[in-house]
Design an enzyme around this catalytic site. Structure first.
Site, short mmCIF file in Angstrom:
data_model
loop_
_atom_site.label_atom_id
_atom_site.label_comp_id
_atom_site.label_asym_id
_atom_site.label_seq_id
_atom_site.Cartn_x
_atom_site.Cartn_y
_atom_site.Cartn_z
N GLY A 1 0.73 -1.34 0.06
CA GLY A 1 -0.02 -0.16 0.02
C GLY A 1 0.83 1.29 -0.17
O GLY A 1 0.30 2.27 0.23
N SER A 2 2.19 1.26 -0.55
CA SER A 2 2.72 2.62 -0.47
C SER A 2 2.29 3.58 -1.65
O SER A 2 2.22 4.54 -1.41
CB SER A 2 4.50 2.20 -0.81
OG SER A 2 4.40 1.92 -2.13
N ASN A 3 1.62 3.07 -2.57
CA ASN A 3 0.97 4.04 -3.39
C ASN A 3 -0.38 4.71 -2.80
O ASN A 3 -0.65 5.73 -3.12
CB ASN A 3 0.38 3.34 -4.73
CG ASN A 3 1.88 3.37 -5.76
OD1 ASN A 3 2.20 4.53 -6.37
ND2 ASN A 3 2.49 2.04 -5.88
N LYS B 1 -5.41 -8.50 -9.27
CA LYS B 1 -6.54 -9.42 -9.84
C LYS B 1 -6.91 -8.59 -10.97
O LYS B 1 -7.19 -7.23 -11.32
CB LYS B 1 -7.65 -9.65 -8.83
CG LYS B 1 -7.27 -10.51 -7.79
CD LYS B 1 -7.44 -12.04 -8.27
CE LYS B 1 -7.02 -12.86 -7.31
NZ LYS B 1 -6.90 -12.71 -5.76
N ILE C 1 -9.91 -7.10 -13.32
CA ILE C 1 -11.27 -6.50 -13.18
C ILE C 1 -12.09 -7.16 -14.05
O ILE C 1 -11.89 -7.21 -15.30
CB ILE C 1 -10.96 -5.03 -13.19
CG1 ILE C 1 -10.10 -4.32 -12.24
CG2 ILE C 1 -12.42 -4.48 -13.22
CD1 ILE C 1 -10.56 -4.33 -10.78
N ASN D 1 -5.02 2.63 -13.78
CA ASN D 1 -4.10 1.61 -13.07
C ASN D 1 -2.74 2.35 -13.26
O ASN D 1 -2.36 2.82 -14.04
CB ASN D 1 -4.05 0.37 -13.71
CG ASN D 1 -3.19 -0.69 -13.18
OD1 ASN D 1 -3.25 -0.83 -12.16
ND2 ASN D 1 -2.30 -1.40 -14.15
N HIS E 1 1.14 1.08 -13.56
CA HIS E 1 1.91 -0.16 -13.68
C HIS E 1 3.38 0.18 -13.62
O HIS E 1 3.91 1.45 -14.19
CB HIS E 1 1.74 -0.42 -15.36
CG HIS E 1 2.42 -1.77 -15.76
ND1 HIS E 1 2.00 -3.01 -15.42
CD2 HIS E 1 3.40 -1.85 -16.58
CE1 HIS E 1 2.64 -3.93 -16.01
NE2 HIS E 1 3.76 -3.43 -16.42
N ASP F 1 -3.30 -4.03 -18.91
CA ASP F 1 -2.43 -3.17 -19.33
C ASP F 1 -2.49 -2.76 -20.45
O ASP F 1 -1.72 -2.36 -21.39
CB ASP F 1 -0.95 -3.68 -18.97
CG ASP F 1 -0.79 -4.39 -17.81
OD1 ASP F 1 -1.26 -3.72 -16.78
OD2 ASP F 1 0.01 -5.39 -17.63
C1 GAR Z 1 3.68 -1.06 -7.47
O1 GAR Z 1 4.69 -1.09 -8.08
C2 GAR Z 1 2.39 -1.14 -8.53
O2 GAR Z 1 3.02 -0.37 -9.73
C3 GAR Z 1 2.42 -2.59 -8.92
O3 GAR Z 1 2.24 -3.15 -7.69
C4 GAR Z 1 3.26 -2.30 -6.79
C5 GAR Z 1 2.42 -2.04 -5.53
O4 GAR Z 1 3.05 -1.60 -4.55
N1 GAR Z 1 1.44 -2.92 -9.82
C6 GAR Z 1 1.63 -3.93 -10.76
O5 GAR Z 1 2.43 -4.59 -11.01
C7 GAR Z 1 0.16 -3.81 -11.42
N2 GAR Z 1 0.49 -4.89 -12.72
P1 GAR Z 1 2.48 -0.81 -3.31
O6 GAR Z 1 1.34 -1.76 -2.63
O7 GAR Z 1 3.62 -0.53 -2.37
O8 GAR Z 1 1.55 0.37 -3.87
#
Ligand code: GAR
Length: 195
Positions: free
Chosen positions: A12-14, A88, A90, A104, A106, A147
């Site tokens: 969950g850093s984003n 997952k 959608i 999203n 990526h 994607d």
């Molecule tokens: C992030 O790097 C995001 O870009 C990636 O998962 C990570 C989640 O990190 N998403 C994908 O790879 C989707 N195809 P977070 O939980 O720390 O935000």
């Protein structure tokens, strides 16, 4: 108020970056939707009193269907759904319900390194093995193919001196935390429109 719902699967850093950088007077994180009961992102949401829904396409205790999550989000007048590390696919019906309202992030420069199986460290390993000199992050609309939706914004980072995929992941994550809040802010200001 511009209401966003953030879909998560992991640390969950984003989500945290969005919460810290854009939520406030004009943007509200009104819900977090997770496919994992015990992940850092869901914990963060609970700690910050953000309603959390657990979603599954199968019938499971404590989990809601995508259909009922869609109904809840509509009741909350959600303007934008942000997939921030949601791993997952959608379901098509959900994409139809929120056409051009799901984005999203990526962790690569699409259209390279996208598609099924390309998530998290898998992406960075592929980039590392290809010995690319730059990588980056992409924010795009979500359609019914992994994607594949229209690209909204990208940011790149130099990786010509890295020694591992993990190092690439760390550099890309740093720019994700700038790019995603930036894009969401622009949506909230009506500066991103689909023609
Ligand atoms: C992030 O790097 C995001 O870009 C990636 O998962 C990570 C989640 O990190 N998403 C994908 O790879 C989707 N195809 P977070 O939980 O720390 O935000």
């Amino acid at each position: 108020m511009f209401n966003i719902a953030v879909f998560v699967s992991g640390r969950g850093s984003n989500l945290r970056a969005l919460y810290e950088k854009v939520s406030g007077e004009s943007v509200k994180v009104c819900a977090v939707v997770s496919d994992k009961e015990d992940c850092g992102a869901a914990e963060f949401a609970k700690e910050n009193s953000i309603p959390v829904f657990f979603v599954s396409s199968k019938i499971a205790d404590g989990f809601s269907s995508y259909k009922s999550v869609a109904e809840e989000l509509k009741k909350m007048f959600v303007d934008l759904i942000v997939l921030a590390g949601f791993l997952k696919k959608i379901p098509d019906e959900f994409v139809d319900e929120f056409e051009n309202k799901i984005i999203n992030i990526h962790p690569a420069l699409l259209p390279s390194y996208g598609g099924k199986g390309m998530y998290g460290l898998n992406v960075h390993k592929a980039v590392f093995e290809a010995r690319d000199k730059i990588s980056g992050a992409t924010v795009h609309f979500v359609d019914k193919v992994y994607d594949n939706g229209k690209i909204i914004s990208q940011r790149s980072v130099n990786i010509d001196d890295v020694k591992s995929a993990e190092e690439i992941a760390a550099r890309v994550l740093k720019i994700e935390h700038e790019l995603l809040p930036d894009v969401v802010r622009k949506f909230s200001e009506g500066r991103i429109k689909i023609n």
